[in-house]
Motif scaffolding. Structure first.
Motif, short mmCIF file in Angstrom:
data_model
loop_
_atom_site.label_atom_id
_atom_site.label_comp_id
_atom_site.label_asym_id
_atom_site.label_seq_id
_atom_site.Cartn_x
_atom_site.Cartn_y
_atom_site.Cartn_z
N UNK A 3 -11.20 -13.62 -9.69
CA UNK A 3 -11.45 -12.80 -8.63
C UNK A 3 -12.97 -12.83 -8.41
N UNK A 4 -13.99 -13.45 -9.40
CA UNK A 4 -15.43 -13.48 -8.86
C UNK A 4 -15.33 -14.74 -8.06
N UNK A 5 -14.58 -15.79 -8.03
CA UNK A 5 -14.92 -17.03 -7.36
C UNK A 5 -14.06 -16.74 -6.02
N UNK A 6 -13.07 -16.13 -6.12
CA UNK A 6 -12.07 -15.95 -4.79
C UNK A 6 -12.71 -15.74 -3.50
N UNK A 7 -14.02 -14.81 -3.29
CA UNK A 7 -14.45 -14.91 -2.35
C UNK A 7 -15.16 -16.18 -1.87
N UNK A 8 -15.81 -16.92 -2.55
CA UNK A 8 -16.15 -18.29 -2.25
C UNK A 8 -15.21 -19.16 -1.76
N UNK A 9 -14.11 -19.18 -2.30
CA UNK A 9 -12.95 -20.18 -2.03
C UNK A 9 -12.22 -19.71 -0.66
N UNK B 207 -5.33 -16.69 -8.22
CA UNK B 207 -5.66 -17.54 -7.05
C UNK B 207 -4.62 -18.53 -6.63
N UNK B 208 -4.46 -18.98 -5.43
CA UNK B 208 -3.36 -19.78 -5.01
C UNK B 208 -3.85 -20.95 -5.41
N UNK B 209 -2.91 -21.87 -6.40
CA UNK B 209 -3.22 -22.99 -6.83
C UNK B 209 -3.61 -24.04 -5.87
N UNK B 210 -3.18 -24.22 -4.53
CA UNK B 210 -3.19 -24.99 -3.55
C UNK B 210 -5.01 -24.79 -3.23
N UNK B 211 -5.30 -23.64 -3.31
CA UNK B 211 -6.56 -23.42 -2.92
C UNK B 211 -7.63 -23.86 -3.81
N UNK B 212 -7.40 -24.19 -4.87
CA UNK B 212 -8.31 -24.61 -5.98
C UNK B 212 -8.17 -26.13 -5.96
N UNK B 213 -7.35 -26.62 -5.51
CA UNK B 213 -7.20 -28.26 -5.20
C UNK B 213 -8.86 -28.94 -5.03
N UNK C 110 -8.54 -21.30 -17.04
CA UNK C 110 -8.43 -22.74 -17.00
C UNK C 110 -8.91 -23.36 -15.48
N UNK C 111 -9.34 -22.48 -14.77
CA UNK C 111 -10.09 -23.08 -13.43
C UNK C 111 -11.22 -23.78 -13.49
N UNK C 112 -11.89 -23.34 -14.87
CA UNK C 112 -13.28 -23.99 -15.18
C UNK C 112 -13.06 -25.30 -15.64
N UNK C 113 -13.87 -26.41 -15.09
CA UNK C 113 -14.00 -27.46 -15.71
C UNK C 113 -14.79 -27.89 -17.13
N UNK C 114 -15.87 -27.08 -17.16
CA UNK C 114 -16.74 -27.19 -18.14
C UNK C 114 -17.58 -25.94 -18.41
N UNK D 7 -21.31 -36.20 -11.18
CA UNK D 7 -20.43 -35.60 -10.08
C UNK D 7 -20.86 -34.07 -10.21
N UNK D 8 -20.83 -33.56 -9.06
CA UNK D 8 -21.52 -32.15 -8.92
C UNK D 8 -20.57 -31.21 -8.79
N UNK D 9 -20.71 -29.68 -9.31
CA UNK D 9 -19.68 -28.90 -9.07
C UNK D 9 -19.70 -28.18 -7.69
N UNK D 10 -18.67 -27.49 -7.30
CA UNK D 10 -18.69 -26.53 -6.06
C UNK D 10 -19.57 -25.08 -6.55
#
Length: 257
Positions: free
Chosen positions: A126-132, A22-28, A54-58, A105-108
Motif C-alpha cells: 500500500x506504500x507503493x500503490x499510489x505510485x503505481x 495490488x492487482x498483479x497486472x499492475x506490477x508487471x 514478494x513484489x520486491x526484487x532486492x 538495470x535500474x529500479x522503478x
C-alpha cells in the motif's frame, strides 16, 4: 565482509493480503528495491526482511558501522549487505543509492524502511500503490495515532513531527503530517533530489526538496509498533536534540530559498 547480493523472491504473508493487495497486472515489469539502514539491529533485521512482500526484487541492508551480528543475520535472511562505516542515517541511505546506481538495470521504485521492526513490512504494497496506480512521485507512510502501539513513539518524536510538519504547512502549504521513515519514491525522482544530508535530516530533506520541485505526493496511514532494542535517536537526549536541530535547520534553510 565482502558484499553479498541476493535477488529475492518473497512469499506472500497472510498479513500482507489482509492489509492491501495490488492487482498483479499492475506490477508487471515494475522493479522495486528496498534500502534498510541498520545499526546494531541483530535481533530485528531478519524479522524485517522475512516480512517484506514478494513484489520486491532486492532488499539492501546497509550496515552503518554495526558491531553485532546485523550483517550476518541480514545476509542469512536473503538480503544484499553493504557496509557504510561513516555513522549516520543519511550516509547509509546514500550508500544504498550509490550501489543501485552502479547496477546494469535500474529500479522503478525505491522503498526506505527501518531495520528495528517498528514498521510493518507487509504494508509495503500500500506504500507503493499510489505510485503505481496514481502516478505519485513520493509516498510517506504516516504513523497515525489509532494504529500506533502505546509507547512506540516518544514525546520528542511526536512533538518534533508536529512542529516540523506544521512549519512545512506554514512555509510551503504542505499537506504532510509525518516524517515517517517508511516511504517510497520513484527512482528517477530520487536521483533528481540530489540528496545530501548525512544524518538525521534525511527524511525532512527529501520532503522539502520534493515540495520545492513540485513533485506529486501523498500519505498513506500505516501501523507502528515498539521497536526491538533502543532507538539510536529518540532513545537518547543527545540524539533527540541533534535530530531536532537538523530537521529545523533544513526547514528554515528552504523557507528562505
Amino acid at each position: 565482509m565482502p558484499q553479498k547480493n541476493h535477488e529475492t523472491q518473497r512469499k506472500t504473508t497472510k498479513d500482507e493480503s489482509e492489509i492491501y493487495s495490488l492487482n498483479d497486472s499492475k506490477l508487471d515489469g515494475i522493479k522495486v528495491k528496498v534500502i534498510i539502514p541498520a545499526y546494531n539491529e541483530e535481533e530485528s533485521i531478519a524479522k524485517v526482511i522475512a516480512e517484506i512482500p514478494k513484489v520486491v526484487q532486492e532488499i539492501i541492508v546497509v550496515s552503518n558501522n554495526s558491531t553485532d551480528d546485523t550483517e550476518e543475520n541480514a545476509l542469512n535472511a536473503g538480503a544484499t549487505v553493504l557496509q557504510e562505516n561513516q555513522k549516520g542515517y543519511g550516509y547509509a541511505c546514500l550508500k544504498g543509492i550509490d550501489y543501485i546506481s552502479k547496477q546494469s538495470t535500474t529500479p522503478d521504485i525505491i522503498v526506505f524502511l527501518d531495520g528495528d521492526y517498528s514498521d510493518f513490512p507487509s504494508e509495503l504494497p500500500k506504500i507503493i500503490a499510489p505510485i503505481i496506480e496514481e502516478n505519485k512521485d513520493l509516498v510517506i507512510g504516516t504513523r497515525v495515532k489509532k494504529w500506533r502501539k502505546k509507547g512506540s513513539m516518544t514525546f520528542p518524536q511526536i512533538f518534533g513531527n508536529w512542529l516540523a510538519t506544521s512549519l512545512m504547512k506554514l512555509f510551503f502549504n504542505a499537506r504532510f503530517t509525518d516524517l515517517g521513515p517508511f516511504r517510497a519514491i520513484k527512482y528517477n525522482k530520487l536521483l533528481e533530489l540530489e540528496m545530501q544530508d548525512k544524518t538525521y535530516g534525511w527524511t525532512v530533506e527529501m520532503q522539502l526538496k520534493a515540495l520545492k520541485k513540485d513533485f506529486s505526493y501523498t500519505e498513506v496511514p500505516v501501523h507502528y509498533k515498539n521497536r526491538i532494542g533502543t532507538s539510536k535517536v529518540s532513545g537518547t537526549v543527545k540524539g533527540a536534540i541533534f535530530a531536532g536541530v537538523k530537521i529545523l535547520g533544513w526547514i528554515f534553510k528552504y523557507s528562505f530559498k
